[in-house]
Design a protein around this motif. Structure first.
Motif, PDB file in Angstrom:
ATOM      1  N   ALA A 187      -8.945   5.065   5.215  1.00 40.23           N
ATOM      2  CA  ALA A 187      -8.386   3.810   5.235  1.00 40.23           C
ATOM      3  C   ALA A 187      -9.039   2.803   4.630  1.00 40.23           C
ATOM      4  O   ALA A 187      -8.496   2.024   3.923  1.00 40.23           O
ATOM      5  CB  ALA A 187      -8.856   3.506   6.814  1.00 40.23           C
ATOM      6  N   LEU A 218      -4.557   3.369  -1.218  1.00 39.06           N
ATOM      7  CA  LEU A 218      -3.709   4.433  -0.682  1.00 39.06           C
ATOM      8  C   LEU A 218      -2.161   3.769  -1.232  1.00 39.06           C
ATOM      9  O   LEU A 218      -1.877   2.735  -1.126  1.00 39.06           O
ATOM     10  CB  LEU A 218      -3.791   4.284   0.739  1.00 39.06           C
ATOM     11  N   ASP A 235       2.164   4.883  -0.594  1.00 38.02           N
ATOM     12  CA  ASP A 235       3.089   5.216   0.637  1.00 38.02           C
ATOM     13  C   ASP A 235       2.814   6.547   0.568  1.00 38.02           C
ATOM     14  O   ASP A 235       3.039   7.264   1.830  1.00 38.02           O
ATOM     15  CB  ASP A 235       4.404   4.500   0.227  1.00 38.02           C
ATOM     16  N   ASN A 252       0.587   8.668   0.132  1.00 40.55           N
ATOM     17  CA  ASN A 252      -0.794   8.908   0.668  1.00 40.55           C
ATOM     18  C   ASN A 252      -0.535   8.533   2.173  1.00 40.55           C
ATOM     19  O   ASN A 252      -1.108   9.616   3.150  1.00 40.55           O
ATOM     20  CB  ASN A 252      -1.848   8.080   0.200  1.00 40.55           C
ATOM     21  N   ILE A 253       0.085   7.467   2.577  1.00 44.44           N
ATOM     22  CA  ILE A 253       0.125   7.082   4.197  1.00 44.44           C
ATOM     23  C   ILE A 253       0.835   8.144   4.708  1.00 44.44           C
ATOM     24  O   ILE A 253       0.858   8.921   5.741  1.00 44.44           O
ATOM     25  CB  ILE A 253       0.792   5.874   4.143  1.00 44.44           C
ATOM     26  N   THR A 295      -6.576   4.265  11.741  1.00 44.63           N
ATOM     27  CA  THR A 295      -6.191   4.303  10.411  1.00 44.63           C
ATOM     28  C   THR A 295      -4.762   3.875  10.251  1.00 44.63           C
ATOM     29  O   THR A 295      -4.398   3.453   9.264  1.00 44.63           O
ATOM     30  CB  THR A 295      -6.234   5.824   9.988  1.00 44.63           C
ATOM     31  N   ALA A 296      -3.847   4.037  11.355  1.00 48.43           N
ATOM     32  CA  ALA A 296      -2.565   3.654  11.242  1.00 48.43           C
ATOM     33  C   ALA A 296      -2.518   2.209  11.157  1.00 48.43           C
ATOM     34  O   ALA A 296      -1.616   1.455  10.547  1.00 48.43           O
ATOM     35  CB  ALA A 296      -1.827   3.941  12.666  1.00 48.43           C
ATOM     36  N   LYS A 342      -4.674   0.221   9.615  1.00 51.88           N
ATOM     37  CA  LYS A 342      -5.217  -0.142   8.380  1.00 51.88           C
ATOM     38  C   LYS A 342      -3.738   0.052   7.382  1.00 51.88           C
ATOM     39  O   LYS A 342      -3.531  -0.685   6.476  1.00 51.88           O
ATOM     40  CB  LYS A 342      -6.352   0.767   8.075  1.00 51.88           C
ATOM     41  N   ALA A 343      -3.158   1.242   7.807  1.00 51.97           N
ATOM     42  CA  ALA A 343      -2.077   1.658   6.843  1.00 51.97           C
ATOM     43  C   ALA A 343      -0.901   0.650   7.084  1.00 51.97           C
ATOM     44  O   ALA A 343       0.070   0.595   6.031  1.00 51.97           O
ATOM     45  CB  ALA A 343      -1.550   3.095   7.137  1.00 51.97           C
ATOM     46  N   ALA A 377       0.790  -0.169   3.503  1.00 51.00           N
ATOM     47  CA  ALA A 377       2.191   0.291   3.125  1.00 51.00           C
ATOM     48  C   ALA A 377       3.160  -0.919   2.521  1.00 51.00           C
ATOM     49  O   ALA A 377       3.052  -1.953   2.757  1.00 51.00           O
ATOM     50  CB  ALA A 377       2.792   0.844   4.443  1.00 51.00           C
ATOM     51  N   LYS A 406       6.353   0.785   7.224  1.00 52.63           N
ATOM     52  CA  LYS A 406       5.769  -0.184   8.229  1.00 52.63           C
ATOM     53  C   LYS A 406       6.333  -0.036   9.435  1.00 52.63           C
ATOM     54  O   LYS A 406       5.669  -0.192  10.465  1.00 52.63           O
ATOM     55  CB  LYS A 406       5.804  -1.406   7.600  1.00 52.63           C
ATOM     56  N   ILE A 444       5.156   3.172  11.376  1.00 55.96           N
ATOM     57  CA  ILE A 444       3.928   2.779  11.643  1.00 55.96           C
ATOM     58  C   ILE A 444       3.917   2.145  12.915  1.00 55.96           C
ATOM     59  O   ILE A 444       3.167   2.525  13.971  1.00 55.96           O
ATOM     60  CB  ILE A 444       3.147   2.609  10.528  1.00 55.96           C
TER      61      ILE A 444
END
Length: 198
Positions: A18, A50, A52, A54-55, A157-158, A160-161, A165, A171, A174
């Motif tokens: 993250a 990161l 996309d 990676n996410i 983590t989600a 932060k992602a 993103a 997005k 998520i």
């Protein structure tokens, strides 16, 4: 490897992943890697932001490993509540994983592990430990304790992602997944409290 060490490794890995896209998290990354000597080897020297892909990879791995642990819980847990929780993990994480992979295909995004990612290794270690632990109340408690910590870390983590993103559809995915993950965390916390009261 003890539950505390595994949990520390999990949180450290997710914090590192993250933090890759969040410059404000550099101190958090340093603090999390200082928790245990084992985690210093996992910290990338220069964390790249990161992407996309990676996410998508991170979210896919989280759902795949949680679904696998849930399938094990259905057969190994002795508590009906824990078996039902495992069943929910299989069904709902499978759904999240399918939605993520369908979106990746639609966007022509190939999931790619971030540099230094240890999630697959850690998931295999946790699964091995759960498989080798005898059935019983201690197994049920260890599984639920892990799921509480895991869902807390995945939700962080989600979150932060979501800020990192680039693609709006990612997005949106998520944002759709977050309440499901929160529901899982809430139920795991309920079960953890119930087990502690016994």
């Amino acid at each position: 490897m003890s539950l505390i060490t595994r949990t520390t490794l999990l949180l450290s890995t997710l914090a590192i992943v993250a933090a890759c896209g969040d410059k404000k998290s550099e101190n958090t990354m340093a603090d999390s890697t200082a928790m245990t000597a084992d985690t210093t080897a996992m910290a990338p020297a220069e964390a790249a932001p990161l992407t996309d892909p990676n996410i998508v990879y991170i979210l896919d791995q989280a759902s795949a490993s949680d679904s696998a642990r849930g399938a094990l819980a259905q057969t190994k847990a002795t508590s009906k509540d824990v078996q039902d929780f495992g069943k929910m993990m299989v069904g709902e994480h499978h759904g999240l994983r399918t939605a993520g992979l369908d979106l990746a295909k639609k966007l022509s995004v190939t999931p790619m592990a971030p540099a230094g990612d240890q999630s697959e290794t850690m998931a295999a270690q946790e699964m091995s430990l759960l498989e080798s632990t005898a059935k019983g109340a201690a197994w049920d408690k260890a599984y639920i304790d892990y799921e509480v910590t895991y869902h807390q870390a995945v939700l962080e983590t989600a979150t932060k992602a979501l800020g990192i993103a680039q693609n709006q559809e990612l997005k949106d995915l998520i944002s759709t997944a977050a309440p499901v993950l929160q529901k899982h965390l809430d139920r795991a916390l309920e079960l953890q409290k119930k087990m502690s009261a016994m």
